[in-house]
Design an enzyme around this catalytic site. Structure first.
Site, PDB file in Angstrom:
ATOM      1  CD  GLU A 276      -0.103  -9.184   1.766  1.00  0.00           C
ATOM      2  OE1 GLU A 276      -0.958  -8.342   1.423  1.00  0.00           O
ATOM      3  OE2 GLU A 276      -0.401 -10.206   2.416  1.00  0.00           O
TER       4      GLU A 276
ATOM      5  CB  CYS B  38     -15.720   4.180 -29.708  1.00  0.00           C
ATOM      6  SG  CYS B  38     -14.867   3.415 -31.077  1.00  0.00           S
ATOM      7  CD  GLU B  39     -15.931   3.259 -23.204  1.00  0.00           C
ATOM      8  OE1 GLU B  39     -16.224   3.988 -22.243  1.00  0.00           O
ATOM      9  OE2 GLU B  39     -16.173   2.057 -23.264  1.00  0.00           O
TER      10      GLU B  39
ATOM     11  NE  ARG C  44      -2.430   3.396 -11.495  1.00  0.00           N
ATOM     12  CZ  ARG C  44      -2.110   4.636 -11.183  1.00  0.00           C
ATOM     13  NH1 ARG C  44      -1.511   5.412 -12.057  1.00  0.00           N
ATOM     14  NH2 ARG C  44      -2.366   5.115  -9.991  1.00  0.00           N
TER      15      ARG C  44
ATOM     16  N   GLY D 178       3.447  -3.818  -3.811  1.00  0.00           N
ATOM     17  CA  GLY D 178       3.324  -3.965  -5.257  1.00  0.00           C
ATOM     18  C   GLY D 178       3.833  -2.711  -5.934  1.00  0.00           C
TER      19      GLY D 178
ATOM     20  N   GLY E  13       0.763  -1.242   0.000  1.00  0.00           N
ATOM     21  CA  GLY E  13       0.000   0.000   0.000  1.00  0.00           C
ATOM     22  C   GLY E  13       0.787   1.281   0.000  1.00  0.00           C
TER      23      GLY E  13
HETATM   24  C1  LIG Z   1      -3.197  -4.989  -4.055  1.00  0.00           C
HETATM   25  C2  LIG Z   1      -2.699  -5.635  -2.831  1.00  0.00           C
HETATM   26  C3  LIG Z   1      -1.383  -5.423  -2.398  1.00  0.00           C
HETATM   27  C4  LIG Z   1      -0.423  -4.494  -3.094  1.00  0.00           C
HETATM   28  O1  LIG Z   1      -0.807  -3.160  -2.977  1.00  0.00           O
HETATM   29  P1  LIG Z   1       0.198  -1.995  -3.444  1.00  0.00           P
HETATM   30  O2  LIG Z   1      -0.569  -0.760  -3.179  1.00  0.00           O
HETATM   31  O3  LIG Z   1       0.472  -2.194  -4.876  1.00  0.00           O
HETATM   32  O4  LIG Z   1       1.414  -2.093  -2.605  1.00  0.00           O
HETATM   33  C5  LIG Z   1      -0.956  -6.108  -1.281  1.00  0.00           C
HETATM   34  N1  LIG Z   1      -1.776  -6.936  -0.608  1.00  0.00           N
HETATM   35  C6  LIG Z   1      -3.043  -7.149  -0.988  1.00  0.00           C
HETATM   36  C7  LIG Z   1      -3.888  -8.081  -0.212  1.00  0.00           C
HETATM   37  C8  LIG Z   1      -3.551  -6.504  -2.103  1.00  0.00           C
HETATM   38  O5  LIG Z   1      -4.813  -6.703  -2.469  1.00  0.00           O
END
Ligand SMILES: *Cc1c(COP(=O)(O)O)cnc(C)c1O
Length: 422
Positions: free
Chosen positions: A277, A347-348, A317, A279, A242
């Site tokens: 986690e 076409c949007e 996004r 991303g 996150g």
């Molecule tokens: C999407 C997600 C992440 C990664 O979120 P980021 O904002 O990309 O770091 C981690 N854990 C869970 C459960 C998610 O759904």
């Protein structure tokens, strides 16, 4: 920091001019920098270990960028994988991520997916609702296994850069509520098919303020201590992902060092294995979407549309989250600038990347790069308007490789069949 800089007056990825990739592979195309991926992973790992967290599991959220070569780049550094479907488990396996370093999240796992995860030996299946606990218990017993599970707890904290990516409030669909977590954990400890190993939370994405994370983490620590006080074993605290990234117009996100220091402070003295986690923070600034201007369409009333060969199906996004991407010409050779609505061919009206953006003057044939497109770019793309999925290129130093090829129109049509009555 990223590795997209001017090289002899032209935008390059590490040592490879983007124009060279456009020439060889065509546009639109996603281009990723290995050095940036590696840097972001190691900066986070070093910040966490520097804050006293020993050997944290950093499970890269595969949904942010699911390309197997990207995953392998991270797996070689020791990254695990946060996966949300059987497809993502298979991608992580293909990339060489050991199953015990995988975390299986997601609010609606099917029986087949649970079976696949248990058989594969996924190290942590995150339970997001009570019925899922019973499903995993049943499936694992049938397979003669005991699955390691963690409870995803909804800490009821608001966070995240956009309502569609805020996940930590009790009105959101994610995780069991705080009040149920202890009871469920204790129940799970008595089930033959599961072994509860920890608790986890993930409160949102593109978070640019540490305060909501800190509030959630304090609650999570309290929960760990209450569960342990019951005499139950709890080995792992998974703090989700996150952390936001700079998209140029957004608030500056906390640095990995500040994030890690806050966790070190909140968790001081807690003996536990930490998991994360992340991303977006690993891969967003490690990728660009490279596109070409088709033409400039000037309306007599004054609007100036830059029509490009990429569209919302390639990078969703802006249409989905009103997201801002910095747009840079690959050859910034003109001094004048002009305001453009940058649009794709779909076409949007939603197929608009930005409105009234002042850019160096561009003309038909010019290449442009959407910066910070390495997360939730290719992984969210579709074939809408029967446009082919676009290729992905991975750069390392002065080398590049096509790590997902552009399909052919036959590939697209061959997936479909006629019906017997047609
Ligand atoms: C999407 C997600 C992440 C990664 O979120 P980021 O904002 O990309 O770091 C981690 N854990 C869970 C459960 C998610 O759904």
């Amino acid at each position: 920091m990223n590795h997209f800089e001017l090289l002899d007056g032209e935008l390059a990825c590490e040592g490879v001019p983007l124009a060279v990739i456009a020439e060889a592979v065509g546009t639109p195309v996603y281009v990723y920098s290995s050095a940036t991926l590696e840097r972001h992973y190691t900066v986070l790992r070093d910040a966490l270990t520097g804050a006293g967290l020993k050997d944290p599991l950093i499970a890269f959220a595969v949904k942010a960028n699911s390309n197997v070569a990207v995953l392998r780049t991270l797996a070689r550094l020791g990254a695990g994988a946060d996966v949300v479907s059987e497809g993502e488990i298979r991608r992580a396996l293909a990339a060489g991520v050991p199953p015990e370093r995988m975390v299986f999240s997601g609010v609606g796992k099917t029986e087949a997916e649970v079976e696949f995860a248990v058989e594969t030996g996924v190290g942590e299946i995150n339970v997001e609702a009570e019925p899922e606990l019973h499903l995993i218990n049943r499936v694992a017993q049938r397979l003669g296994k005991r699955a390691d599970i963690a409870f995803r707890v909804n800490p009821d904290v608001a966070a995240g850069g956009h309502a569609k990516i805020s996940t930590g409030k009790s009105e959101n669909k994610f995780g069991v509520s705080f009040s149920e977590a202890e009871r469920l954990y204790a129940n799970a400890a008595n089930m033959a098919g599961v072994r509860p190993v920890g608790v986890t939370c993930h409160i949102g994405s593109q978070i640019t303020d540490l305060a909501p994370l800190e509030a959630a983490f304090i609650k999570m620590r309290g929960l760990v201590e209450r569960i342990r006080r019951e005499g139950l074993t709890l080995e792992r605290l998974d703090l989700g992902g996150g952390l936001g990234v700079p998209y140029f117009n957004s608030p500056t996100p906390p640095s990995p060092d500040d994030y890690a220091a806050m966790i070190g402070r909140v968790m001081a003295g807690l003996d536990i294995q930490f998991a994360f986690e992340p991303g977006r923070m690993i891969c967003a600034n490690a990728g660009v979407l490279l596109a070409r201007a088709l033409h400039v369409h000037e309306r007599p009333e004054g609007r100036r549309f830059l029509v490009i060969d990429a569209a919302m199906n390639d990078l969703l996004r802006p249409a989905m989250y009103d997201a801002y991407h910095d747009i840079r010409p690959v050859k910034p050779r003109r001094d004048e600038s002009a305001a453009y609505d940058v649009v794709g061919p779909i076409c949007e009206t939603g197929d608009t990347f930005t409105r009234d953006r002042v850019l160096p003057v561009l003309e038909a044939g010019d290449l442009l790069a959407f910066m910070s497109a390495g997360a939730y770019g290719a992984s969210m793309s579709s074939e809408y308007n029967s446009r082919l999925l676009i290729p992905e290129v991975l750069v390392r130093g002065d080398q590049f490789a096509v790590v997902r090829a552009r399909p052919t129109y036959d590939d697209m049509l061959d997936r479909e069949r006629s019906a017997p009555w047609l």
